[in-house]
Design a protein around this motif. Structure first.
Motif, PDB file in Angstrom:
ATOM      1  N   ALA A 127      12.624   3.560   4.850  1.00 44.43           N
ATOM      2  CA  ALA A 127      11.320   3.154   5.371  1.00 44.43           C
ATOM      3  C   ALA A 127      10.985   1.738   4.920  1.00 44.43           C
ATOM      4  O   ALA A 127      10.420   0.944   5.695  1.00 44.43           O
ATOM      5  CB  ALA A 127      10.247   4.138   4.895  1.00 44.43           C
ATOM      6  N   TRP A 128      11.305   1.424   3.677  1.00 43.05           N
ATOM      7  CA  TRP A 128      11.051   0.082   3.172  1.00 43.05           C
ATOM      8  C   TRP A 128      11.912  -0.926   3.920  1.00 43.05           C
ATOM      9  O   TRP A 128      11.456  -2.016   4.274  1.00 43.05           O
ATOM     10  CB  TRP A 128      11.359   0.045   1.674  1.00 43.05           C
ATOM     11  CG  TRP A 128      10.687  -1.070   0.933  1.00 43.05           C
ATOM     12  CD1 TRP A 128      10.340  -2.302   1.398  1.00 43.05           C
ATOM     13  CD2 TRP A 128      10.274  -1.031  -0.436  1.00 43.05           C
ATOM     14  NE1 TRP A 128       9.764  -3.049   0.403  1.00 43.05           N
ATOM     15  CE2 TRP A 128       9.704  -2.290  -0.722  1.00 43.05           C
ATOM     16  CE3 TRP A 128      10.359  -0.079  -1.443  1.00 43.05           C
ATOM     17  CZ2 TRP A 128       9.209  -2.614  -1.993  1.00 43.05           C
ATOM     18  CZ3 TRP A 128       9.861  -0.402  -2.695  1.00 43.05           C
ATOM     19  CH2 TRP A 128       9.284  -1.649  -2.957  1.00 43.05           C
ATOM     20  N   ARG A 133       0.830  -1.216   0.000  1.00 43.01           N
ATOM     21  CA  ARG A 133       0.000   0.000   0.000  1.00 43.01           C
ATOM     22  C   ARG A 133       0.857   1.256   0.000  1.00 43.01           C
ATOM     23  O   ARG A 133       0.596   2.203  -0.750  1.00 43.01           O
ATOM     24  CB  ARG A 133      -0.921   0.005   1.223  1.00 43.01           C
ATOM     25  CG  ARG A 133      -2.066  -0.985   1.165  1.00 43.01           C
ATOM     26  CD  ARG A 133      -3.062  -0.723   2.279  1.00 43.01           C
ATOM     27  NE  ARG A 133      -2.456  -0.740   3.601  1.00 43.01           N
ATOM     28  CZ  ARG A 133      -2.295  -1.832   4.349  1.00 43.01           C
ATOM     29  NH1 ARG A 133      -2.689  -3.018   3.867  1.00 43.01           N
ATOM     30  NH2 ARG A 133      -1.749  -1.772   5.543  1.00 43.01           N
ATOM     31  N   ARG A 134       1.890   1.256   0.839  1.00 38.00           N
ATOM     32  CA  ARG A 134       2.681   2.474   0.992  1.00 38.00           C
ATOM     33  C   ARG A 134       3.512   2.786  -0.244  1.00 38.00           C
ATOM     34  O   ARG A 134       3.697   3.944  -0.609  1.00 38.00           O
ATOM     35  CB  ARG A 134       3.577   2.347   2.219  1.00 38.00           C
ATOM     36  CG  ARG A 134       4.451   3.568   2.458  1.00 38.00           C
ATOM     37  CD  ARG A 134       5.089   3.529   3.814  1.00 38.00           C
ATOM     38  NE  ARG A 134       5.929   4.691   4.037  1.00 38.00           N
ATOM     39  CZ  ARG A 134       6.595   4.923   5.169  1.00 38.00           C
ATOM     40  NH1 ARG A 134       6.493   4.072   6.178  1.00 38.00           N
ATOM     41  NH2 ARG A 134       7.344   6.003   5.289  1.00 38.00           N
ATOM     42  N   PHE A 135       4.023   1.726  -0.871  1.00 37.57           N
ATOM     43  CA  PHE A 135       4.960   1.957  -1.970  1.00 37.57           C
ATOM     44  C   PHE A 135       4.388   1.588  -3.339  1.00 37.57           C
ATOM     45  O   PHE A 135       5.104   1.662  -4.337  1.00 37.57           O
ATOM     46  CB  PHE A 135       6.257   1.184  -1.706  1.00 37.57           C
ATOM     47  CG  PHE A 135       6.933   1.605  -0.437  1.00 37.57           C
ATOM     48  CD1 PHE A 135       7.599   2.818  -0.367  1.00 37.57           C
ATOM     49  CD2 PHE A 135       6.867   0.819   0.693  1.00 37.57           C
ATOM     50  CE1 PHE A 135       8.216   3.219   0.813  1.00 37.57           C
ATOM     51  CE2 PHE A 135       7.480   1.209   1.881  1.00 37.57           C
ATOM     52  CZ  PHE A 135       8.153   2.423   1.941  1.00 37.57           C
ATOM     53  N   ALA A 136       3.108   1.211  -3.373  1.00 40.67           N
ATOM     54  CA  ALA A 136       2.415   0.933  -4.636  1.00 40.67           C
ATOM     55  C   ALA A 136       3.199  -0.052  -5.501  1.00 40.67           C
ATOM     56  O   ALA A 136       3.553   0.224  -6.646  1.00 40.67           O
ATOM     57  CB  ALA A 136       2.166   2.234  -5.406  1.00 40.67           C
ATOM     58  N   VAL A 137       3.488  -1.222  -4.931  1.00 32.11           N
ATOM     59  CA  VAL A 137       4.232  -2.259  -5.643  1.00 32.11           C
ATOM     60  C   VAL A 137       3.421  -3.553  -5.627  1.00 32.11           C
ATOM     61  O   VAL A 137       2.526  -3.738  -4.809  1.00 32.11           O
ATOM     62  CB  VAL A 137       5.615  -2.510  -4.992  1.00 32.11           C
ATOM     63  CG1 VAL A 137       6.491  -1.281  -5.128  1.00 32.11           C
ATOM     64  CG2 VAL A 137       5.476  -2.920  -3.530  1.00 32.11           C
ATOM     65  N   ALA A 138       3.789  -4.457  -6.513  1.00 32.14           N
ATOM     66  CA  ALA A 138       3.119  -5.755  -6.571  1.00 32.14           C
ATOM     67  C   ALA A 138       3.833  -6.803  -5.725  1.00 32.14           C
ATOM     68  O   ALA A 138       3.231  -7.792  -5.318  1.00 32.14           O
ATOM     69  CB  ALA A 138       3.025  -6.236  -8.016  1.00 32.14           C
ATOM     70  N   LEU A 197      12.693  -5.474   7.564  1.00 33.31           N
ATOM     71  CA  LEU A 197      13.257  -6.010   8.794  1.00 33.31           C
ATOM     72  C   LEU A 197      12.156  -6.631   9.651  1.00 33.31           C
ATOM     73  O   LEU A 197      12.322  -7.729  10.200  1.00 33.31           O
ATOM     74  CB  LEU A 197      13.986  -4.902   9.553  1.00 33.31           C
ATOM     75  CG  LEU A 197      14.738  -5.303  10.815  1.00 33.31           C
ATOM     76  CD1 LEU A 197      15.827  -6.328  10.499  1.00 33.31           C
ATOM     77  CD2 LEU A 197      15.354  -4.067  11.476  1.00 33.31           C
ATOM     78  N   GLN A 198      11.032  -5.947   9.758  1.00 35.84           N
ATOM     79  CA  GLN A 198       9.914  -6.509  10.510  1.00 35.84           C
ATOM     80  C   GLN A 198       9.367  -7.765   9.828  1.00 35.84           C
ATOM     81  O   GLN A 198       8.955  -8.714  10.500  1.00 35.84           O
ATOM     82  CB  GLN A 198       8.806  -5.471  10.647  1.00 35.84           C
ATOM     83  CG  GLN A 198       9.182  -4.299  11.538  1.00 35.84           C
ATOM     84  CD  GLN A 198       8.031  -3.353  11.790  1.00 35.84           C
ATOM     85  OE1 GLN A 198       6.878  -3.664  11.481  1.00 35.84           O
ATOM     86  NE2 GLN A 198       8.328  -2.195  12.338  1.00 35.84           N
ATOM     87  N   ARG A 199       9.365  -7.780   8.511  1.00 32.53           N
ATOM     88  CA  ARG A 199       8.883  -8.957   7.794  1.00 32.53           C
ATOM     89  C   ARG A 199       9.745 -10.171   8.090  1.00 32.53           C
ATOM     90  O   ARG A 199       9.251 -11.291   8.245  1.00 32.53           O
ATOM     91  CB  ARG A 199       8.888  -8.673   6.284  1.00 32.53           C
ATOM     92  CG  ARG A 199       8.248  -9.759   5.434  1.00 32.53           C
ATOM     93  CD  ARG A 199       8.439  -9.442   3.951  1.00 32.53           C
ATOM     94  NE  ARG A 199       7.587 -10.268   3.106  1.00 32.53           N
ATOM     95  CZ  ARG A 199       7.903 -11.495   2.703  1.00 32.53           C
ATOM     96  NH1 ARG A 199       9.064 -12.038   3.076  1.00 32.53           N
ATOM     97  NH2 ARG A 199       7.082 -12.184   1.933  1.00 32.53           N
ATOM     98  N   ARG A 200      11.043  -9.981   8.173  1.00 32.20           N
ATOM     99  CA  ARG A 200      11.971 -11.095   8.369  1.00 32.20           C
ATOM    100  C   ARG A 200      12.130 -11.500   9.828  1.00 32.20           C
ATOM    101  O   ARG A 200      12.573 -12.611  10.123  1.00 32.20           O
ATOM    102  CB  ARG A 200      13.343 -10.724   7.813  1.00 32.20           C
ATOM    103  CG  ARG A 200      13.371 -10.483   6.320  1.00 32.20           C
ATOM    104  CD  ARG A 200      14.768 -10.145   5.846  1.00 32.20           C
ATOM    105  NE  ARG A 200      14.816  -9.791   4.432  1.00 32.20           N
ATOM    106  CZ  ARG A 200      14.822 -10.663   3.430  1.00 32.20           C
ATOM    107  NH1 ARG A 200      14.778 -11.955   3.700  1.00 32.20           N
ATOM    108  NH2 ARG A 200      14.873 -10.251   2.178  1.00 32.20           N
TER     109      ARG A 200
END
Length: 407
Positions: free
Chosen positions: A103-104, A82-87, A109-112
């Motif tokens: 920011a990404w 949502r924040r970075f408009a990517v697929a 980091l939180q994802r991993r």
């Protein structure tokens, strides 16, 4: 996931040796079918909706960990997209403008790893680096290396022929004998850290990779133990003059006992869903690094040289975590990151030469930082009292890997 020490102990009450089949519930089977059916791409919110009606209380421990990891991971994927408009929340990072990357990176980091503030993460890594450098400096001075950067003094030790194995069959065989001697000590000490471990986890050894694999340049590898099957860590000794004897005791603790040969077989028995592995990739390496510290606490590196080897490996972990952040969040060029690693370590880890490791760090943002922080999250929560460590370790490993939370 690991919000408090009590939560770990309560949440991981199942026995380490209990096979996953004995835990399974009908809801486990239904959850696994839903997770198997989630598309690789698509809207994370839609995928989260398919998991809405699962009650964690009705699931076995491994299935509960699967559900929690996937829910948290999908929520982060959604935030990134949502924040970075990517697929794609991971692959899109490489094409992101430099201004977006800090920011990404924080979200990756939180994802991993789990919930962690990037500023806190940096402070924790810097504090650990300073502690390790201070301890290394004191030990280096104690053995007569009292001038130059820590890295330069480590480099001198790596080149000291007193600690090098001969570059022949006898030298390689001697290195493996030394590793198995250290392993025998670690095997005897397992009972100090665990109240129960599957017996087959202890049926492991260090061994040489085949000569053909050495010539082919193949890296070291693990064969995990299982009921009725011994395990082994096949150590790469092709460039044996880069493996001083004082660096190997910590390898034994990390790769064998109490490291990966305990954590990974227990996890394999729990059959974590592949999506949990994707959303909690840092845990296994975090445990391996923590296992080195656990061995140190049990007296494994009482000799100053062995402790210096231990500190060098930890500086490698902290250093690559810090340059991971610096490259992706501060815009450091690779050349600056390399110079900083040389200053801290002197010599690279055997399996991770500076240039190739930095190339991976550039290509895999947040991966190395997540591994180092997983270790620090475990170490931060580990009880200081020896008697309390056994239930902590039992709960931490039960059911397989977990996402971590840092304060």
């Amino acid at each position: 996931m690991l919000a408090s020490r009590r939560a770990v102990i309560v949440g991981g009450a199942a026995a380490l040796a209990l096979p996953s089949a004995a835990w399974a519930t009908s809801d486990d089977v239904r959850l696994r079918a839903v997770l198997d059916g989630l598309p690789k791409g698509g809207d994370p919110a839609a995928k989260l909706a398919t998991l809405r009606n699962f009650d964690p209380a009705r699931l076995s421990l491994p299935a509960r960990l699967d559900l929690m990891a996937v829910r948290e991971g999908l929520a982060i994927d959604g935030a990134i997209m949502r924040r970075f408009a990517v697929a794609d929340p991971v692959k899109g990072y490489a094409a992101a403008p430099p201004a977006d990357r800090p920011a990404w990176f924080a979200l990756l980091l939180q994802r991993r790893l789990g919930m962690v503030d990037l500023a806190v993460a940096r402070r924790l890594l810097e504090a650990e680096r300073d502690r390790l450098l201070g301890r290394a400096d004191r030990l280096l001075r104690k053995i007569g290396h009292d001038s130059g950067t820590t890295g330069a003094r480590f480099a001198a030790l790596f080149a000291d022929p007193r600690w090098l194995y001969s570059d022949d069959e006898a030298g390689r065989d001697r290195a493996v004998v030394d590793m198995n001697r250290a392993l025998a000590d670690r095997r005897r000490q397992v009972s100090l850290a665990f109240d129960t471990v599957p017996a087959w986890c202890l049926d492991v050894s260090a061994a040489r990779v085949s000569r053909a694999d050495e010539i082919a340049g193949k890296a070291g590898r693990r064969e995990l133990p299982a009921p009725g099957r011994a395990g082994a860590y096949y150590v790469d000794l092709k460039d044996i003059r880069r493996r001083p004897s004082w660096t190997l005791p910590s390898v034994v603790a990390h790769e064998l006992l109490p490291g990966h040969m305990i954590q990974l077989p227990i996890e394999a028995a729990a059959r974590p869903h592949p999506l949990r592995l994707d959303y909690a990739p840092a845990f296994a390496e975090g445990w391996g690094i923590y296992a080195e510290q656990l061995a140190a606490a049990e007296g494994a590196f009482a000799d100053p040289m062995a402790e210096l080897g231990h500190l060098h490996w930890l500086l490698f972990r902290v250093g690559r975590g810090l340059v991971d952040i610096a490259i992706h969040c501060d815009g450091w060029p690779v050349e600056r990151a390399r110079a900083q690693l040389v200053d801290w370590q002197g010599e690279p880890a055997y399996f991770a030469p500076f240039d190739s490791d930095l190339a991976r760090i550039v290509a895999e943002p947040a991966s190395r930082a997540a591994e180092a922080l997983a270790w620090l999250a475990i170490a931060d929560r580990a009880p200081r009292a020896v008697a309390a460590r056994k239930p902590f370790h039992r709960a931490l490993l039960a059911g397989g890997r977990k996402r971590m939370t840092l304060p």
